[in-house]
Design a protein around this motif. Sequence first.
Motif, PDB file in Angstrom:
ATOM      1  N   THR A 120       0.732  -1.180  -0.053  1.00 35.61           N
ATOM      2  CA  THR A 120       0.072  -0.012  -0.264  1.00 35.61           C
ATOM      3  C   THR A 120       0.867   1.354   0.144  1.00 35.61           C
ATOM      4  N   PRO A 123       0.038   7.789   1.305  1.00 34.02           N
ATOM      5  CA  PRO A 123      -1.027   8.597   0.578  1.00 34.02           C
ATOM      6  C   PRO A 123      -0.571  10.089   0.878  1.00 34.02           C
ATOM      7  N   TRP A 126      -5.594  15.070  -0.287  1.00 34.92           N
ATOM      8  CA  TRP A 126      -5.988  15.303  -1.463  1.00 34.92           C
ATOM      9  C   TRP A 126      -5.684  16.644  -2.293  1.00 34.92           C
ATOM     10  N   TYR A 129      -2.583  16.112  -3.808  1.00 33.42           N
ATOM     11  CA  TYR A 129      -2.760  15.190  -4.920  1.00 33.42           C
ATOM     12  C   TYR A 129      -3.389  16.001  -6.456  1.00 33.42           C
ATOM     13  N   ASN A 135      -0.102  10.620  -7.329  1.00 33.04           N
ATOM     14  CA  ASN A 135       0.774  10.023  -6.223  1.00 33.04           C
ATOM     15  C   ASN A 135       1.972   9.299  -6.582  1.00 33.04           C
ATOM     16  N   GLN A 138       1.690   5.843  -5.147  1.00 30.83           N
ATOM     17  CA  GLN A 138       0.901   4.937  -5.832  1.00 30.83           C
ATOM     18  C   GLN A 138       1.276   4.246  -7.163  1.00 30.83           C
ATOM     19  N   SER A 142       2.161   0.443  -7.284  1.00 27.07           N
ATOM     20  CA  SER A 142       1.419  -0.616  -8.505  1.00 27.07           C
ATOM     21  C   SER A 142       2.504  -1.355  -9.129  1.00 27.07           C
ATOM     22  N   LEU A 154      -4.655   0.261  -2.960  1.00 23.94           N
ATOM     23  CA  LEU A 154      -4.230   1.807  -3.029  1.00 23.94           C
ATOM     24  C   LEU A 154      -5.078   2.767  -2.333  1.00 23.94           C
ATOM     25  N   ARG A 155      -5.964   2.461  -1.831  1.00 26.99           N
ATOM     26  CA  ARG A 155      -6.620   3.147  -1.088  1.00 26.99           C
ATOM     27  C   ARG A 155      -6.858   2.868   0.534  1.00 26.99           C
ATOM     28  N   ARG A 158      -5.276   6.999   4.136  1.00 30.26           N
ATOM     29  CA  ARG A 158      -5.747   8.277   3.755  1.00 30.26           C
ATOM     30  C   ARG A 158      -5.304   9.313   4.693  1.00 30.26           C
ATOM     31  N   THR A 160      -5.733  12.537   6.243  1.00 36.18           N
ATOM     32  CA  THR A 160      -7.056  13.433   6.593  1.00 36.18           C
ATOM     33  C   THR A 160      -6.767  14.791   6.533  1.00 36.18           C
ATOM     34  N   HIS A 185      -8.602   2.809   6.292  1.00 34.70           N
ATOM     35  CA  HIS A 185      -9.698   2.187   5.896  1.00 34.70           C
ATOM     36  C   HIS A 185      -9.811   0.866   5.155  1.00 34.70           C
TER      37      HIS A 185
END
Length: 230
Positions: A120, A123, A126, A129, A135, A138, A142, A154-155, A158, A160, A185
Amino acid sequence: MVYKFFRQKLAPSLARCLLCGGTSGESGICSACTAELPLLGNGCRHCALPVAAARNSICASCLQRPPACTKITAAWQYAYPINHLIQRFKYHRDLAAGHSLIQLAARQLGPPREAPDLLTPVPLHWRRYWQRGYNQAQLIASGLGEDWRLPVALRLLRKTTSTQTQSQLNRNQRQKNLSESFAVHGQIQGAHIGLVDDVVTTGATLEAITERLLDAGAKKVSAFVLARTP
Ligand SMILES: [Zn+2]
Ligand SMILES: [Zn+2]
């Protein structure tokens, strides 16, 4: 951005070595330039900080305060030309540089002997991002997942809150603040999580996320990064 799309889009631009302009292989960097990349050498068993002593040693700071993150594995030192390639990837939308780094790091770092259940990425908030459009962590996660045939969530994490200036806080307060700016999450009970990022400097972010993941039930957290600052 989906990694496969990112890779297909780049395929025609990889005929020339990104560093010397000579004929390159599939990674986009020729074998002569690859051989000269700054390998990390002897690193601390936990945090990958280069240490003078023989293999399997632990740095002074990990001895004093054993980290929650079991092991950080870094492909290279954050030194020329790796630092330039990472900056091009991260801040100048140079996805060819990103592609090369990911291809080479997948070979350099793995597949890991003790494979995590999933990978993972660290993050981005946002707002960051949207500014950047992607990102980088990410894309790295991958790419590594595809190469090592490991699932990538991937998610799972987070960010926050964007972390504010923390200079008035002491180390523990800073770490707590940082830890609370991440949320988990998903179901990770008993899982070994592989955290992925581009560069590790102090290790504070990886440590903060590790605490979050362990609180959420993860059995173990290890980390894979492109480069480690000395
Ligand atoms: Zn070259
Ligand atoms: Zn260490």
